[in-house]
Design a protein around this motif. Sequence first.
Motif, PDB file in Angstrom:
ATOM      1  N   GLY A   1     -45.085  62.406  52.266  1.00  0.00           N
ATOM      2  CA  GLY A   1     -45.421  63.661  52.945  1.00  0.00           C
ATOM      3  C   GLY A   1     -45.658  64.803  51.970  1.00  0.00           C
TER       4      GLY A   1
ATOM      5  N   PRO B   1     -50.213  62.385  54.913  1.00  0.00           N
ATOM      6  CA  PRO B   1     -49.276  63.069  55.804  1.00  0.00           C
ATOM      7  C   PRO B   1     -49.000  64.479  55.263  1.00  0.00           C
TER       8      PRO B   1
ATOM      9  N   GLN C   1     -44.162  65.416  59.479  1.00  0.00           N
ATOM     10  CA  GLN C   1     -45.546  65.638  59.051  1.00  0.00           C
ATOM     11  C   GLN C   1     -46.512  65.156  60.138  1.00  0.00           C
TER      12      GLN C   1
ATOM     13  N   ARG D   1     -43.185  60.609  59.886  1.00  0.00           N
ATOM     14  CA  ARG D   1     -42.097  61.018  58.986  1.00  0.00           C
ATOM     15  C   ARG D   1     -42.135  60.165  57.728  1.00  0.00           C
TER      16      ARG D   1
ATOM     17  N   ARG E   1     -40.696  62.560  50.815  1.00  0.00           N
ATOM     18  CA  ARG E   1     -41.483  63.654  50.233  1.00  0.00           C
ATOM     19  C   ARG E   1     -42.392  63.165  49.103  1.00  0.00           C
TER      20      ARG E   1
END
Length: 214
Positions: A151, A172, A179, A201, A204
């Motif tokens: 994401g 994303p 996201q 989801r 990161r």
Amino acid sequence: MDLSVARKRMVAQLVKRGITDQRVIDAMQQIPRHLFVEEAMAAQAYSDTPLPIGEKQTISQPYTVALMTQMLQLTGKERVLELGTGSGYQAAVLATLAGWVYTVERIRPLALKARKVLDGLRLLNVNLRIGDGTDGWPEEAPFDAILVTAGAPSVPDCLIDQLAPGGRMVIPVGDKVDQQLVLVKKGHDGSIEREDSEGCRFVRLIGRHGWSEH
């Protein structure tokens, strides 16, 4: 447990959920997902759920892999960039659908493990390197398709620059928890079109053009 039966069941569920690209369906049927998770989790590999792969990372649920791949509309000859190799499963699916796959992973132990599985499956059209995926792979650009498997706070400009005219990117985008899948299309004139798709989801996207590690 017969894993080939579990794989067929997984694919049937993907079709029920709206995956219509036959090439994507065939690739998901072909790639042995259980090889990309810890041996103790092999029986869960074909459930439609993300699973931990170590290093605080996950293998995405099969539906998400299939949907993002379908959004790229691959025909077989493309050069594809993937950011976030993880287990290597998404790269394996892409490798059966495209000409060449270039995949970047920042976590060395995951990259080495993924390389071993990909080599074991004789997927020799996958180039893998360890580094900051948010920079892309500029020396191999442009790419016909780009897939980001983590994401991001926004779509990095450097990835748009590395997308070939007529190319598609799926990424994303959102905050650190939730996201939305975004499809970026680059016109043959260089114009950029953005379409928002389903909520999702992801872990990161860490790096210079993503989130900071801390």
